[in-house]
Design a protein around this motif. Structure first.
Motif, PDB file in Angstrom:
ATOM      1  N   THR A  22     103.993  99.105   3.093  1.00 25.79           N
ATOM      2  CA  THR A  22     104.952  99.267   2.482  1.00 25.79           C
ATOM      3  C   THR A  22     104.838 100.350   1.248  1.00 25.79           C
ATOM      4  OG1 THR A  22     105.594  97.097   2.907  1.00 25.79           O
ATOM      5  CG2 THR A  22     106.941  97.855   1.474  1.00 25.79           C
ATOM      6  N   VAL A  23     105.793 101.503   1.537  1.00 25.60           N
ATOM      7  CA  VAL A  23     105.920 102.723   0.570  1.00 25.60           C
ATOM      8  C   VAL A  23     106.851 102.334  -0.391  1.00 25.60           C
ATOM      9  CG1 VAL A  23     106.201 105.114   0.291  1.00 25.60           C
ATOM     10  CG2 VAL A  23     105.007 104.339   2.314  1.00 25.60           C
ATOM     11  N   LYS A  24     106.342 102.165  -1.806  1.00 32.80           N
ATOM     12  CA  LYS A  24     107.130 101.825  -2.785  1.00 32.80           C
ATOM     13  C   LYS A  24     108.047 102.856  -3.562  1.00 32.80           C
ATOM     14  CE  LYS A  24     105.255  97.101  -3.251  1.00 32.80           C
ATOM     15  NZ  LYS A  24     105.232  96.130  -4.386  1.00 32.80           N
ATOM     16  N   GLN A  25     107.192 103.875  -3.868  1.00 34.16           N
ATOM     17  CA  GLN A  25     107.659 104.967  -4.810  1.00 34.16           C
ATOM     18  C   GLN A  25     106.715 106.260  -4.502  1.00 34.16           C
ATOM     19  OE1 GLN A  25     107.249 103.198  -8.588  1.00 34.16           O
ATOM     20  NE2 GLN A  25     106.977 105.093  -9.266  1.00 34.16           N
ATOM     21  N   GLY A  26     107.302 107.228  -4.635  1.00 30.73           N
ATOM     22  CA  GLY A  26     106.612 108.611  -4.649  1.00 30.73           C
ATOM     23  C   GLY A  26     107.479 109.799  -4.696  1.00 30.73           C
ATOM     24  N   ASN A  27     107.058 111.038  -4.574  1.00 31.82           N
ATOM     25  CA  ASN A  27     107.982 112.232  -4.838  1.00 31.82           C
ATOM     26  C   ASN A  27     108.480 112.835  -3.496  1.00 31.82           C
ATOM     27  OD1 ASN A  27     105.732 113.311  -3.904  1.00 31.82           O
ATOM     28  ND2 ASN A  27     104.896 114.406  -5.984  1.00 31.82           N
ATOM     29  N   ILE A  28     108.208 112.082  -2.323  1.00 31.47           N
ATOM     30  CA  ILE A  28     108.678 112.725  -1.065  1.00 31.47           C
ATOM     31  C   ILE A  28     110.033 112.028  -0.893  1.00 31.47           C
ATOM     32  CG2 ILE A  28     108.179 112.848   1.304  1.00 31.47           C
ATOM     33  CD1 ILE A  28     105.356 112.737   0.668  1.00 31.47           C
ATOM     34  N   ASP A  29     111.011 112.591  -0.562  1.00 28.65           N
ATOM     35  CA  ASP A  29     112.638 111.982  -0.350  1.00 28.65           C
ATOM     36  C   ASP A  29     112.368 111.614   1.125  1.00 28.65           C
ATOM     37  OD1 ASP A  29     115.015 111.270  -0.203  1.00 28.65           O
ATOM     38  OD2 ASP A  29     115.835 113.283  -0.646  1.00 28.65           O
ATOM     39  N   ILE A  38     113.777 102.299   5.189  1.00 24.55           N
ATOM     40  CA  ILE A  38     113.846 102.775   6.567  1.00 24.55           C
ATOM     41  C   ILE A  38     112.570 101.888   7.125  1.00 24.55           C
ATOM     42  CG2 ILE A  38     113.244 104.515   8.075  1.00 24.55           C
ATOM     43  CD1 ILE A  38     114.142 106.377   5.793  1.00 24.55           C
ATOM     44  N   GLN A  39     112.649 101.453   8.289  1.00 24.59           N
ATOM     45  CA  GLN A  39     111.412 100.769   8.786  1.00 24.59           C
ATOM     46  C   GLN A  39     111.197 102.079   9.976  1.00 24.59           C
ATOM     47  OE1 GLN A  39     113.226  97.155  10.583  1.00 24.59           O
ATOM     48  NE2 GLN A  39     112.054  96.196   9.073  1.00 24.59           N
ATOM     49  N   VAL A  40     110.067 102.592   9.750  1.00 20.64           N
ATOM     50  CA  VAL A  40     109.719 103.853  10.394  1.00 20.64           C
ATOM     51  C   VAL A  40     109.283 103.509  11.937  1.00 20.64           C
ATOM     52  CG1 VAL A  40     107.978 105.952  10.527  1.00 20.64           C
ATOM     53  CG2 VAL A  40     108.920 105.121   8.509  1.00 20.64           C
ATOM     54  N   ASN A  41     109.761 104.196  12.811  1.00 23.46           N
ATOM     55  CA  ASN A  41     109.373 103.926  14.226  1.00 23.46           C
ATOM     56  C   ASN A  41     108.216 104.780  14.382  1.00 23.46           C
ATOM     57  OD1 ASN A  41     108.963 104.275  17.057  1.00 23.46           O
ATOM     58  ND2 ASN A  41     111.131 104.126  17.372  1.00 23.46           N
ATOM     59  N   THR A  42     107.069 104.137  14.408  1.00 22.33           N
ATOM     60  CA  THR A  42     105.549 104.755  14.749  1.00 22.33           C
ATOM     61  C   THR A  42     105.465 105.331  15.715  1.00 22.33           C
ATOM     62  OG1 THR A  42     104.682 102.665  15.112  1.00 22.33           O
ATOM     63  CG2 THR A  42     104.656 103.175  12.739  1.00 22.33           C
ATOM     64  N   HIS A  43     106.154 105.365  16.818  1.00 19.64           N
ATOM     65  CA  HIS A  43     106.012 106.046  18.040  1.00 19.64           C
ATOM     66  C   HIS A  43     106.884 107.475  17.856  1.00 19.64           C
ATOM     67  CE1 HIS A  43     103.919 102.839  19.844  1.00 19.64           C
ATOM     68  NE2 HIS A  43     104.963 102.013  19.374  1.00 19.64           N
ATOM     69  N   TRP A  44     107.818 107.465  17.252  1.00 21.60           N
ATOM     70  CA  TRP A  44     108.943 108.516  17.500  1.00 21.60           C
ATOM     71  C   TRP A  44     109.102 109.114  15.893  1.00 21.60           C
ATOM     72  CZ3 TRP A  44     109.980 110.514  21.943  1.00 21.60           C
ATOM     73  CH2 TRP A  44     109.744 109.790  22.660  1.00 21.60           C
ATOM     74  N   TYR A  45     108.084 108.899  15.039  1.00 21.89           N
ATOM     75  CA  TYR A  45     108.359 109.463  13.394  1.00 21.89           C
ATOM     76  C   TYR A  45     108.559 110.894  13.776  1.00 21.89           C
ATOM     77  CZ  TYR A  45     103.560 110.338  13.777  1.00 21.89           C
ATOM     78  OH  TYR A  45     102.291 110.863  14.118  1.00 21.89           O
ATOM     79  N   HIS A  46     107.805 111.564  14.608  1.00 22.10           N
ATOM     80  CA  HIS A  46     107.846 113.128  14.471  1.00 22.10           C
ATOM     81  C   HIS A  46     109.109 113.672  14.764  1.00 22.10           C
ATOM     82  CE1 HIS A  46     106.685 111.539  18.547  1.00 22.10           C
ATOM     83  NE2 HIS A  46     107.323 112.676  19.124  1.00 22.10           N
ATOM     84  N   GLU A  47     110.014 112.785  15.538  1.00 19.73           N
ATOM     85  CA  GLU A  47     111.268 113.477  15.796  1.00 19.73           C
ATOM     86  C   GLU A  47     112.455 112.878  14.890  1.00 19.73           C
ATOM     87  OE1 GLU A  47     112.674 112.556  19.512  1.00 19.73           O
ATOM     88  OE2 GLU A  47     111.076 113.335  20.517  1.00 19.73           O
ATOM     89  N   HIS A  48     112.066 112.081  13.878  1.00 18.18           N
ATOM     90  CA  HIS A  48     112.808 111.570  12.807  1.00 18.18           C
ATOM     91  C   HIS A  48     112.640 112.340  11.345  1.00 18.18           C
ATOM     92  CE1 HIS A  48     113.559 107.908  15.504  1.00 18.18           C
ATOM     93  NE2 HIS A  48     114.341 108.947  15.820  1.00 18.18           N
ATOM     94  N   PHE A  49     111.607 112.944  11.231  1.00 24.37           N
ATOM     95  CA  PHE A  49     111.045 113.566   9.893  1.00 24.37           C
ATOM     96  C   PHE A  49     110.661 114.862  10.023  1.00 24.37           C
ATOM     97  CE2 PHE A  49     110.833 108.854   9.409  1.00 24.37           C
ATOM     98  CZ  PHE A  49     111.273 108.624   8.121  1.00 24.37           C
ATOM     99  N   GLY A  68     108.649 118.318   7.380  1.00 23.67           N
ATOM    100  CA  GLY A  68     107.856 118.605   6.075  1.00 23.67           C
ATOM    101  C   GLY A  68     107.036 117.677   5.558  1.00 23.67           C
ATOM    102  N   ARG A  69     107.040 117.446   4.417  1.00 22.76           N
ATOM    103  CA  ARG A  69     106.061 116.556   3.655  1.00 22.76           C
ATOM    104  C   ARG A  69     106.061 115.169   4.135  1.00 22.76           C
ATOM    105  NH1 ARG A  69     104.883 116.351  -2.227  1.00 22.76           N
ATOM    106  NH2 ARG A  69     103.310 115.421  -1.430  1.00 22.76           N
ATOM    107  N   ALA A  70     107.278 114.826   4.516  1.00 20.69           N
ATOM    108  CA  ALA A  70     107.291 113.486   4.796  1.00 20.69           C
ATOM    109  C   ALA A  70     106.316 113.223   6.255  1.00 20.69           C
ATOM    110  CB  ALA A  70     108.849 113.005   5.076  1.00 20.69           C
ATOM    111  N   ARG A  71     106.735 113.952   7.179  1.00 18.61           N
ATOM    112  CA  ARG A  71     106.381 114.253   8.214  1.00 18.61           C
ATOM    113  C   ARG A  71     104.740 114.157   8.384  1.00 18.61           C
ATOM    114  NH1 ARG A  71     108.424 117.642  13.455  1.00 18.61           N
ATOM    115  NH2 ARG A  71     106.390 118.273  14.196  1.00 18.61           N
TER     116      ARG A  71
END
Length: 134
Positions: A40-47, A71-82, A84-87
Protein backbone atom coordinates in the motif's frame (compact mmCIF):
# COMPACT_ATOMS: atom_id res chain seq x y z
CA UNK A 1 -2.67 -23.22 -3.67
CA UNK A 2 -1.49 -19.67 -3.12
CA UNK A 3 0.21 -19.16 0.23
CA UNK A 4 2.05 -16.19 1.69
CA UNK A 5 3.50 -16.37 5.18
CA UNK A 6 4.93 -13.68 7.41
CA UNK A 7 8.33 -15.40 7.08
CA UNK A 8 8.22 -15.19 3.28
CA UNK A 9 7.13 -11.55 3.48
CA UNK A 10 10.10 -10.86 5.77
CA UNK A 11 12.46 -12.30 3.12
CA UNK A 12 11.02 -10.09 0.36
CA UNK A 13 10.61 -6.93 2.46
CA UNK A 14 14.22 -5.58 2.39
CA UNK A 15 14.31 -5.48 -1.42
CA UNK A 16 10.86 -3.89 -1.65
CA UNK A 17 11.71 -1.29 1.00
CA UNK A 18 14.94 -0.42 -0.82
CA UNK A 19 13.01 0.20 -4.05
CA UNK A 20 10.52 2.40 -2.20
CA UNK A 21 13.36 4.38 -0.62
CA UNK A 22 15.05 4.79 -4.02
CA UNK A 23 11.90 6.42 -5.43
CA UNK A 24 11.02 8.41 -2.28
CA UNK A 25 7.88 6.37 -1.60
CA UNK A 26 6.37 5.65 1.82
CA UNK A 27 4.50 2.36 1.79
CA UNK A 28 3.43 -0.54 3.96
CA UNK A 29 3.75 -4.23 3.19
CA UNK A 30 1.23 -6.73 4.54
CA UNK A 31 -0.15 -10.23 4.09
CA UNK A 32 -3.85 -10.65 3.39
CA UNK A 33 -5.71 -13.93 3.92
CA UNK A 34 -2.46 -15.95 3.97
CA UNK A 35 -2.43 -15.78 0.16
CA UNK A 36 -1.63 -12.22 -0.96
CA UNK A 37 1.31 -9.89 -0.49
CA UNK A 38 -0.07 -6.34 -0.45
CA UNK A 39 1.94 -3.13 -0.97
CA UNK A 40 0.00 0.00 0.00
CA UNK A 41 1.70 3.15 -1.27
CA UNK A 42 0.77 5.95 1.12
CA UNK A 43 2.77 8.97 -0.03
CA UNK A 44 5.55 10.06 -2.29
CA UNK A 45 6.65 12.47 -5.00
CA UNK A 46 5.36 10.43 -7.96
CA UNK A 47 1.93 11.54 -9.21
CA UNK A 48 0.43 8.06 -9.69
CA UNK A 49 -3.18 9.28 -9.85
CA UNK A 50 -2.50 12.07 -12.38
CA UNK A 51 -0.32 9.76 -14.46
CA UNK A 52 -2.95 7.02 -14.46
CA UNK A 53 -5.68 9.47 -15.48
CA UNK A 54 -3.54 10.82 -18.33
CA UNK A 55 -2.30 7.49 -19.73
CA UNK A 56 -5.34 5.26 -19.18
CA UNK A 57 -7.72 8.07 -20.16
CA UNK A 58 -5.93 8.56 -23.49
CA UNK A 59 -5.81 4.82 -24.13
CA UNK A 60 -9.46 4.04 -23.28
CA UNK A 61 -11.43 7.32 -23.58
CA UNK A 62 -14.74 5.56 -24.23
CA UNK A 63 -14.75 3.50 -21.02
CA UNK A 64 -12.44 5.40 -18.71
CA UNK A 65 -13.49 6.31 -15.17
CA UNK A 66 -10.92 8.76 -13.69
CA UNK A 67 -9.30 7.90 -10.38
CA UNK A 68 -9.60 10.45 -7.59
CA UNK A 69 -7.39 9.57 -4.62
CA UNK A 70 -6.65 5.87 -4.74
CA UNK A 71 -5.97 3.17 -7.33
CA UNK A 72 -5.85 -0.60 -7.19
CA UNK A 73 -3.09 -1.29 -9.71
CA UNK A 74 -3.69 -4.10 -12.20
CA UNK A 75 -0.37 -5.92 -11.78
CA UNK A 76 -0.75 -7.62 -15.17
CA UNK A 77 -1.47 -4.46 -17.23
CA UNK A 78 0.30 -1.66 -15.32
CA UNK A 79 2.59 -1.06 -18.31
CA UNK A 80 -0.46 0.13 -20.29
CA UNK A 81 -1.87 2.31 -17.51
CA UNK A 82 1.25 4.21 -16.38
CA UNK A 83 4.32 5.83 -17.92
CA UNK A 84 7.43 7.70 -16.75
CA UNK A 85 8.59 7.37 -13.14
CA UNK A 86 5.33 5.75 -12.05
CA UNK A 87 5.85 2.91 -14.52
CA UNK A 88 9.54 2.57 -13.69
CA UNK A 89 8.67 2.20 -9.99
CA UNK A 90 6.06 -0.48 -10.74
CA UNK A 91 8.45 -2.26 -13.15
CA UNK A 92 10.88 -2.67 -10.25
CA UNK A 93 8.56 -3.30 -7.31
CA UNK A 94 6.19 -5.85 -8.88
CA UNK A 95 8.95 -8.37 -9.78
CA UNK A 96 10.46 -7.80 -6.31
CA UNK A 97 7.09 -8.68 -4.76
CA UNK A 98 6.99 -11.89 -6.75
CA UNK A 99 10.45 -12.91 -5.58
CA UNK A 100 12.65 -15.71 -6.91
CA UNK A 101 10.31 -18.53 -5.85
CA UNK A 102 7.22 -17.15 -7.64
CA UNK A 103 5.35 -19.41 -10.06
CA UNK A 104 1.99 -19.18 -11.80
CA UNK A 105 0.65 -22.29 -13.49
CA UNK A 106 -2.92 -21.00 -13.66
CA UNK A 107 -5.18 -21.74 -16.62
CA UNK A 108 -8.34 -19.64 -16.62
CA UNK A 109 -9.75 -21.60 -19.57
CA UNK A 110 -10.05 -24.72 -17.43
CA UNK A 111 -10.78 -22.83 -14.20
CA UNK A 112 -7.48 -23.99 -12.69
CA UNK A 113 -5.61 -21.51 -10.51
CA UNK A 114 -2.27 -22.46 -9.04
CA UNK A 115 0.36 -19.90 -8.09
CA UNK A 116 2.82 -19.39 -5.26
CA UNK A 117 1.04 -16.24 -4.03
CA UNK A 118 -0.94 -13.25 -5.24
CA UNK A 119 0.34 -9.69 -5.29
CA UNK A 120 -1.63 -6.46 -4.89
CA UNK A 121 -0.38 -2.90 -5.25
CA UNK A 122 -2.63 -0.17 -3.92
CA UNK A 123 -1.98 3.53 -4.41
CA UNK A 124 -3.67 4.99 -1.35
CA UNK A 125 -6.66 3.29 0.26
CA UNK A 126 -10.37 3.67 -0.21
CA UNK A 127 -10.59 5.77 2.96
CA UNK A 128 -7.12 7.39 2.85
CA UNK A 129 -6.08 8.93 -0.48
CA UNK A 130 -2.51 8.85 -1.76
CA UNK A 131 -0.60 11.91 -0.49
CA UNK A 132 1.42 13.53 -3.28
CA UNK A 133 4.46 15.44 -2.01
CA UNK A 134 5.72 18.32 -4.11
Amino acid sequence: MAYMSQEHKAKLAPTIKAICKKYGIKATLSVRNHSSLVLTVKQGNIDFVGNFNKVAGARHPDRFNPASGSIQVNTHWYHEHFDGRARKFLEEVIPAMKGPEFFDESDAMTDYFHCSHYIDVNIGKWDTPYALEK
